[in-house]
Design a protein around this motif. Structure first.
Motif, PDB file in Angstrom:
ATOM      1  N   ASP A 197      49.390 -25.257-163.403  1.00 25.07           N
ATOM      2  CA  ASP A 197      49.216 -26.022-162.162  1.00 25.07           C
ATOM      3  C   ASP A 197      50.549 -26.335-161.480  1.00 25.07           C
ATOM      4  O   ASP A 197      50.872 -27.485-161.182  1.00 25.07           O
ATOM      5  CB  ASP A 197      48.464 -27.332-162.442  1.00 25.07           C
ATOM      6  N   GLN A 198      51.316 -25.291-161.217  1.00 27.90           N
ATOM      7  CA  GLN A 198      52.603 -25.446-160.541  1.00 27.90           C
ATOM      8  C   GLN A 198      52.457 -25.275-159.031  1.00 27.90           C
ATOM      9  O   GLN A 198      53.176 -24.509-158.391  1.00 27.90           O
ATOM     10  CB  GLN A 198      53.610 -24.439-161.096  1.00 27.90           C
ATOM     11  N   GLY A 199      51.500 -25.960-158.448  1.00 24.23           N
ATOM     12  CA  GLY A 199      51.296 -25.934-157.007  1.00 24.23           C
ATOM     13  C   GLY A 199      50.951 -24.551-156.493  1.00 24.23           C
ATOM     14  O   GLY A 199      50.080 -23.870-157.050  1.00 24.23           O
ATOM     15  N   GLU A 200      51.627 -24.130-155.439  1.00 25.03           N
ATOM     16  CA  GLU A 200      51.365 -22.820-154.844  1.00 25.03           C
ATOM     17  C   GLU A 200      51.688 -21.676-155.793  1.00 25.03           C
ATOM     18  O   GLU A 200      51.165 -20.565-155.641  1.00 25.03           O
ATOM     19  CB  GLU A 200      52.181 -22.661-153.559  1.00 25.03           C
ATOM     20  N   GLU A 201      52.531 -21.921-156.778  1.00 25.41           N
ATOM     21  CA  GLU A 201      52.914 -20.860-157.716  1.00 25.41           C
ATOM     22  C   GLU A 201      51.836 -20.593-158.756  1.00 25.41           C
ATOM     23  O   GLU A 201      51.875 -19.570-159.442  1.00 25.41           O
ATOM     24  CB  GLU A 201      54.231 -21.227-158.421  1.00 25.41           C
ATOM     25  N   GLY A 202      50.889 -21.512-158.900  1.00 26.80           N
ATOM     26  CA  GLY A 202      49.820 -21.325-159.878  1.00 26.80           C
ATOM     27  C   GLY A 202      50.277 -21.625-161.295  1.00 26.80           C
ATOM     28  O   GLY A 202      51.147 -22.472-161.525  1.00 26.80           O
ATOM     29  N   ASP A 203      49.702 -20.897-162.260  1.00 34.20           N
ATOM     30  CA  ASP A 203      50.056 -21.073-163.670  1.00 34.20           C
ATOM     31  C   ASP A 203      51.185 -20.110-164.028  1.00 34.20           C
ATOM     32  O   ASP A 203      51.049 -18.891-163.864  1.00 34.20           O
ATOM     33  CB  ASP A 203      48.840 -20.801-164.566  1.00 34.20           C
ATOM     34  N   LEU A 204      52.269 -20.653-164.546  1.00 31.22           N
ATOM     35  CA  LEU A 204      53.442 -19.836-164.849  1.00 31.22           C
ATOM     36  C   LEU A 204      53.635 -19.697-166.351  1.00 31.22           C
ATOM     37  O   LEU A 204      53.369 -20.628-167.111  1.00 31.22           O
ATOM     38  CB  LEU A 204      54.701 -20.454-164.233  1.00 31.22           C
ATOM     39  N   GLY A 205      54.113 -18.536-166.762  1.00 40.71           N
ATOM     40  CA  GLY A 205      54.457 -18.298-168.146  1.00 40.71           C
ATOM     41  C   GLY A 205      55.903 -17.846-168.246  1.00 40.71           C
ATOM     42  O   GLY A 205      56.284 -16.817-167.677  1.00 40.71           O
ATOM     43  N   PHE A 206      56.734 -18.626-168.938  1.00 43.34           N
ATOM     44  CA  PHE A 206      58.135 -18.274-169.142  1.00 43.34           C
ATOM     45  C   PHE A 206      58.299 -17.615-170.510  1.00 43.34           C
ATOM     46  O   PHE A 206      57.694 -18.051-171.488  1.00 43.34           O
ATOM     47  CB  PHE A 206      59.031 -19.513-169.068  1.00 43.34           C
ATOM     48  N   LEU A 244      50.422 -16.348-164.449  1.00 41.99           N
ATOM     49  CA  LEU A 244      49.343 -16.083-165.387  1.00 41.99           C
ATOM     50  C   LEU A 244      47.996 -15.967-164.688  1.00 41.99           C
ATOM     51  O   LEU A 244      47.692 -16.710-163.744  1.00 41.99           O
ATOM     52  CB  LEU A 244      49.279 -17.186-166.444  1.00 41.99           C
ATOM     53  N   LEU A 245      47.176 -15.043-165.168  1.00 47.57           N
ATOM     54  CA  LEU A 245      45.808 -14.901-164.686  1.00 47.57           C
ATOM     55  C   LEU A 245      44.958 -16.047-165.204  1.00 47.57           C
ATOM     56  O   LEU A 245      45.277 -16.655-166.236  1.00 47.57           O
ATOM     57  CB  LEU A 245      45.208 -13.582-165.185  1.00 47.57           C
ATOM     58  N   PRO A 246      43.832 -16.372-164.505  1.00 47.47           N
ATOM     59  CA  PRO A 246      42.875 -17.311-165.092  1.00 47.47           C
ATOM     60  C   PRO A 246      42.428 -16.799-166.454  1.00 47.47           C
ATOM     61  O   PRO A 246      42.433 -15.596-166.709  1.00 47.47           O
ATOM     62  CB  PRO A 246      41.721 -17.305-164.082  1.00 47.47           C
ATOM     63  N   LEU A 247      42.016 -17.689-167.316  1.00 47.81           N
ATOM     64  CA  LEU A 247      41.736 -17.335-168.700  1.00 47.81           C
ATOM     65  C   LEU A 247      40.758 -16.182-168.839  1.00 47.81           C
ATOM     66  O   LEU A 247      40.990 -15.242-169.600  1.00 47.81           O
ATOM     67  CB  LEU A 247      41.204 -18.557-169.457  1.00 47.81           C
ATOM     68  N   SER A 248      39.667 -16.184-168.076  1.00 48.83           N
ATOM     69  CA  SER A 248      38.673 -15.116-168.208  1.00 48.83           C
ATOM     70  C   SER A 248      39.258 -13.770-167.817  1.00 48.83           C
ATOM     71  O   SER A 248      39.024 -12.749-168.473  1.00 48.83           O
ATOM     72  CB  SER A 248      37.441 -15.420-167.336  1.00 48.83           C
ATOM     73  N   ASP A 249      40.068 -13.738-166.736  1.00 46.57           N
ATOM     74  CA  ASP A 249      40.689 -12.490-166.293  1.00 46.57           C
ATOM     75  C   ASP A 249      41.732 -12.003-167.284  1.00 46.57           C
ATOM     76  O   ASP A 249      41.853 -10.815-167.548  1.00 46.57           O
ATOM     77  CB  ASP A 249      41.338 -12.674-164.915  1.00 46.57           C
ATOM     78  N   SER A 250      42.497 -12.930-167.852  1.00 48.40           N
ATOM     79  CA  SER A 250      43.534 -12.531-168.793  1.00 48.40           C
ATOM     80  C   SER A 250      42.927 -12.007-170.079  1.00 48.40           C
ATOM     81  O   SER A 250      43.484 -11.145-170.739  1.00 48.40           O
ATOM     82  CB  SER A 250      44.464 -13.716-169.087  1.00 48.40           C
ATOM     83  N   GLU A 251      41.739 -12.519-170.458  1.00 47.95           N
ATOM     84  CA  GLU A 251      41.072 -11.999-171.644  1.00 47.95           C
ATOM     85  C   GLU A 251      40.666 -10.551-171.436  1.00 47.95           C
ATOM     86  O   GLU A 251      40.785  -9.709-172.328  1.00 47.95           O
ATOM     87  CB  GLU A 251      39.842 -12.854-171.970  1.00 47.95           C
TER      88      GLU A 251
END
Length: 262
Positions: free
Chosen positions: A150-159, A236-243
């Motif tokens: 939930d990083q605003g416009e950036e969405g979910d980020l993975g470092f 990161l994709l939403p959980l269902s898409d990333s699966e």
């Protein structure tokens, strides 16, 4: 019995608090071994004086790295490779610290504060997914993504972060030199302060990197420094898409897997 083979000469400054003498290196070794090479206390010790800082960099951080990831350290030093020598402090920080990013830094306008991580997996097999096709023989250890949701416009980020084995002789470095890749004009490696190459800018990040991270296509960006440290990010994709992406990747990835918990 001598525990620390190489003894370091004390270099005092005018403000040195240990001017009247200090513990021997063997004593420090035993104390920190008893504390399981506590990284916070090693960092505090480094601030006391130049001598303590030198012992920490050459001895204590080395022991910390070997204690946290023994098989990974053994591999990084196999085949005559000494890429880590002299950079134990930087590698120790890389193992336990997610650098995040600052606004206007490596990843444009994204701002996520850096932080220590309790536990991280580093994988040599996962590293293959981040290498361009001509460089698949290189060895790269990459961490699981540190998720910042939930990083605003950036969405979910993975470092993610990582390290090359024998980067000085790697195909990736050779390709960057052949491309006459330019270093980042301002930013330096957060772990060792060396200059950085942008792998995304040089079109050297394969699509398999997105599948491995579970991120959107073309959202993965990472930098590699002159010492072989890697710093990267992906949306990161939403959980269902990333699966679903993970299932597709699982059908194509090698059966063998080398993962080390830090």
């Amino acid at each position: 019995m001598v525990l620390v083979v190489k003894q370091h000469r004390c270099t005092h400054s005018a403000s040195c608090v240990c001017i009247k003498g200090h513990l021997s290196e063997d004593a420090l070794y035993l104390v920190f071994r008893h504390m399981n090479w506590n990284p916070r206390l090693i960092a505090i010790l480094s601030c006391v004086c130049k001598w303590f800082d030198e012992v920490a960099k050459q001895v204590l951080w080395k022991e910390f790295c070997h204690a946290r990831a023994p098989k990974m350290m053994l591999d990084l030093h196999s085949d005559g490779s000494h890429i880590v020598d002299g950079n134990w402090k930087a590698l120790g920080k890389l193992l336990i610290y997610c650098n995040g990013c600052t606004k206007g830094g490596l990843f444009n306008n994204i701002h996520v504060p850096g932080h220590f991580v309790f536990r991280t997996r580093f994988s040599r097999t996962a590293g293959k997914s981040f290498l361009p096709l001509p460089c698949k023989s290189d060895v790269l250890y990459v961490s699981d993504p540190c998720e910042h949701l939930d990083q605003g416009e950036e969405g979910d980020l993975g470092f993610f972060r990582g390290i090359f084995k024998s980067f000085a002789t790697s195909r990736v470095k050779k390709m960057l030199i052949e491309k006459r890749a330019r270093f980042h004009p301002r930013e330096l490696c957060p772990y060792c302060k060396a200059k950085l190459w942008n792998m995304f800018q040089e079109n050297m990040i394969p699509r398999s990197a997105s599948a491995r991270l579970g991120s959107y296509d073309d959202s993965v960006e990472y930098f590699v420094c002159l010492n072989g440290h890697v710093i990267g990010i992906g949306t990161l994709l939403p959980l269902s898409d990333s699966e679903e992406a993970g299932d597709e990747f699982a059908r194509t990835k090698p059966r063998t897997c080398e993962r080390y918990m830090v």
